[in-house]
Design a protein around this motif. Structure first.
Motif, PDB file in Angstrom:
ATOM      1  N   GLN A  39       0.881  -0.829  14.358  1.00 11.03           N
ATOM      2  CA  GLN A  39      -0.406  -0.664  13.678  1.00 11.03           C
ATOM      3  C   GLN A  39      -0.249  -0.367  12.185  1.00 11.03           C
ATOM      4  OE1 GLN A  39       0.348   1.138  16.584  1.00 11.03           O
ATOM      5  NE2 GLN A  39      -0.637  -0.448  17.823  1.00 11.03           N
ATOM      6  N   ASP A  40       0.932   0.071  11.761  1.00  8.80           N
ATOM      7  CA  ASP A  40       1.154   0.421  10.348  1.00  8.80           C
ATOM      8  C   ASP A  40       1.359  -0.829   9.507  1.00  8.80           C
ATOM      9  OD1 ASP A  40       1.064   3.084  11.048  1.00  8.80           O
ATOM     10  OD2 ASP A  40       3.248   3.345  11.054  1.00  8.80           O
ATOM     11  N   ASP A  41       0.775  -0.808   8.323  1.00  6.19           N
ATOM     12  CA  ASP A  41       1.020  -1.892   7.374  1.00  6.19           C
ATOM     13  C   ASP A  41       2.321  -1.620   6.633  1.00  6.19           C
ATOM     14  OD1 ASP A  41      -1.219  -3.399   7.910  1.00  6.19           O
ATOM     15  OD2 ASP A  41      -2.433  -2.476   6.328  1.00  6.19           O
ATOM     16  N   PRO A  42       3.037  -2.682   6.287  1.00  7.39           N
ATOM     17  CA  PRO A  42       4.235  -2.492   5.465  1.00  7.39           C
ATOM     18  C   PRO A  42       3.833  -2.216   4.018  1.00  7.39           C
ATOM     19  CG  PRO A  42       3.894  -4.817   5.870  1.00  7.39           C
ATOM     20  CD  PRO A  42       2.846  -4.082   6.651  1.00  7.39           C
ATOM     21  N   TYR A  43       4.814  -2.036   3.168  1.00  9.92           N
ATOM     22  CA  TYR A  43       4.567  -1.820   1.740  1.00  9.92           C
ATOM     23  C   TYR A  43       3.817  -3.020   1.182  1.00  9.92           C
ATOM     24  CZ  TYR A  43       5.548  -1.304  -3.242  1.00  9.92           C
ATOM     25  OH  TYR A  43       5.430  -1.198  -4.605  1.00  9.92           O
ATOM     26  N   ARG A  44       2.834  -2.749   0.331  1.00 13.91           N
ATOM     27  CA  ARG A  44       2.081  -3.818  -0.329  1.00 13.91           C
ATOM     28  C   ARG A  44       2.479  -3.857  -1.804  1.00 13.91           C
ATOM     29  NH1 ARG A  44      -1.881  -7.164   0.973  1.00 13.91           N
ATOM     30  NH2 ARG A  44      -2.366  -6.180   2.953  1.00 13.91           N
ATOM     31  N   VAL A  62      -3.413  -0.993 -30.160  1.00 10.99           N
ATOM     32  CA  VAL A  62      -2.221  -0.654 -29.386  1.00 10.99           C
ATOM     33  C   VAL A  62      -2.421  -1.099 -27.937  1.00 10.99           C
ATOM     34  CG1 VAL A  62      -1.513   1.274 -30.861  1.00 10.99           C
ATOM     35  CG2 VAL A  62      -3.025   1.698 -28.928  1.00 10.99           C
ATOM     36  N   VAL A  63      -1.309  -1.259 -27.235  1.00  6.32           N
ATOM     37  CA  VAL A  63      -1.345  -1.700 -25.842  1.00  6.32           C
ATOM     38  C   VAL A  63      -0.870  -0.558 -24.954  1.00  6.32           C
ATOM     39  CG1 VAL A  63       0.989  -2.663 -25.859  1.00  6.32           C
ATOM     40  CG2 VAL A  63      -0.690  -3.567 -24.279  1.00  6.32           C
ATOM     41  N   GLU A  64      -1.383  -0.530 -23.746  1.00  9.20           N
ATOM     42  CA  GLU A  64      -0.916   0.455 -22.774  1.00  9.20           C
ATOM     43  C   GLU A  64      -1.010  -0.139 -21.377  1.00  9.20           C
ATOM     44  OE1 GLU A  64      -4.976   3.115 -22.265  1.00  9.20           O
ATOM     45  OE2 GLU A  64      -3.435   3.786 -23.647  1.00  9.20           O
ATOM     46  N   LEU A  65      -0.279   0.477 -20.466  1.00 13.30           N
ATOM     47  CA  LEU A  65      -0.316   0.040 -19.082  1.00 13.30           C
ATOM     48  C   LEU A  65      -1.701   0.346 -18.532  1.00 13.30           C
ATOM     49  CD1 LEU A  65       1.549  -1.172 -16.919  1.00 13.30           C
ATOM     50  CD2 LEU A  65       2.050   1.150 -16.191  1.00 13.30           C
ATOM     51  N   GLY A  66      -2.325  -0.657 -17.960  1.00 18.04           N
ATOM     52  CA  GLY A  66      -3.668  -0.491 -17.415  1.00 18.04           C
ATOM     53  C   GLY A  66      -3.625  -0.137 -15.944  1.00 18.04           C
ATOM     54  N   ARG A  67      -4.617  -0.588 -15.242  1.00 13.66           N
ATOM     55  CA  ARG A  67      -4.752  -0.310 -13.819  1.00 13.66           C
ATOM     56  C   ARG A  67      -3.654  -1.024 -13.039  1.00 13.66           C
ATOM     57  NH1 ARG A  67      -8.216  -3.068 -10.256  1.00 13.66           N
ATOM     58  NH2 ARG A  67      -8.277  -1.947  -8.312  1.00 13.66           N
ATOM     59  N   VAL A  68      -3.107  -0.339 -12.072  1.00 11.35           N
ATOM     60  CA  VAL A  68      -2.119  -0.937 -11.171  1.00 11.35           C
ATOM     61  C   VAL A  68      -2.847  -1.251  -9.872  1.00 11.35           C
ATOM     62  CG1 VAL A  68       0.052  -0.609  -9.945  1.00 11.35           C
ATOM     63  CG2 VAL A  68      -0.252   0.378 -12.222  1.00 11.35           C
ATOM     64  N   SER A  69      -2.900  -2.537  -9.532  1.00 12.88           N
ATOM     65  CA  SER A  69      -3.606  -2.945  -8.319  1.00 12.88           C
ATOM     66  C   SER A  69      -2.606  -3.410  -7.264  1.00 12.88           C
ATOM     67  CB  SER A  69      -4.608  -4.056  -8.637  1.00 12.88           C
ATOM     68  OG  SER A  69      -3.940  -5.158  -9.213  1.00 12.88           O
ATOM     69  N   GLU A  70      -3.098  -3.564  -6.062  1.00  9.26           N
ATOM     70  CA  GLU A  70      -2.256  -4.052  -4.982  1.00  9.26           C
ATOM     71  C   GLU A  70      -2.482  -5.539  -4.791  1.00  9.26           C
ATOM     72  OE1 GLU A  70      -3.040  -1.654  -1.518  1.00  9.26           O
ATOM     73  OE2 GLU A  70      -1.631  -0.121  -2.207  1.00  9.26           O
ATOM     74  N   ASP A  71      -1.410  -6.250  -4.549  1.00  3.15           N
ATOM     75  CA  ASP A  71      -1.459  -7.683  -4.282  1.00  3.15           C
ATOM     76  C   ASP A  71      -2.095  -7.883  -2.904  1.00  3.15           C
ATOM     77  OD1 ASP A  71      -1.021 -10.362  -3.800  1.00  3.15           O
ATOM     78  OD2 ASP A  71       1.105 -10.305  -4.336  1.00  3.15           O
ATOM     79  N   THR A  72      -3.166  -8.657  -2.850  1.00  2.99           N
ATOM     80  CA  THR A  72      -3.892  -8.831  -1.588  1.00  2.99           C
ATOM     81  C   THR A  72      -3.396 -10.021  -0.776  1.00  2.99           C
ATOM     82  OG1 THR A  72      -5.603 -10.097  -2.726  1.00  2.99           O
ATOM     83  CG2 THR A  72      -5.980  -7.723  -2.466  1.00  2.99           C
TER      84      THR A  72
END
Length: 136
Positions: A39-44, A62-72
């Motif tokens: 039932q557990d999902d692996p790492y995404r 200036v630039v900065e790291l934005g939102r980190v999203s999960e690959d769907t």
């Protein structure tokens, strides 16, 4: 743009690329992480983004790291009936991490990091040359 602004802009690029490399390293480190039960999902896989904004203190964009999203994208599956996370048919879900893509992304981040570092070094040399000229 004056020399100090270019240092700040390049430093923000260094910091953003450093964050990107950390996320890529996390993806690679977890490329084989499966769930503990069926039932557990692996790492995404995680996907970084960048944002830019005008920094009033620096007087530049200036630039900065934005939102980190999960690959769907869907998880991969392998047939391994003895695995604790195998379903009733013997298939195990594995992370949606492609190490080839992560390697290419890491190389790109490394090149961007090096480019920002080269700008800082060139700026440092120009500042030093200016100081040398003023001393003469």
């Amino acid at each position: 743009m004056d020399l100090i602004k270019s240092l700040f802009v390049s430093a923000s690029g260094l910091k953003a690329q450093n964050g990107r490399m950390r996320i890529i390293a996390e993806n690679v480190a977890n490329a084989d992480s499966t769930g503990r039960t069926p039932q557990d999902d692996p790492y995404r896989r995680k996907v970084p983004s960048f944002t830019s904004h005008f920094d009033k203190a620096v007087g530049a964009e200036v630039v900065e790291l934005g939102r980190v999203s999960e690959d769907t994208s869907p998880f991969n599956t392998i047939y391994e009936p003895g695995h604790p996370a195998a379903d009733e048919e013997g298939y195990v879900q594995t992370p949606n991490v492609n190490t080839l893509i992560e390697t290419v992304d890491m190389r790109e981040a490394q090149r961007s990091y090096e480019a920002n570092l080269n700008v800082i070094e060139a700026t440092r040399r120009m500042v030093q040359k200016t100081i040398d000229i003023l001393r003469a």
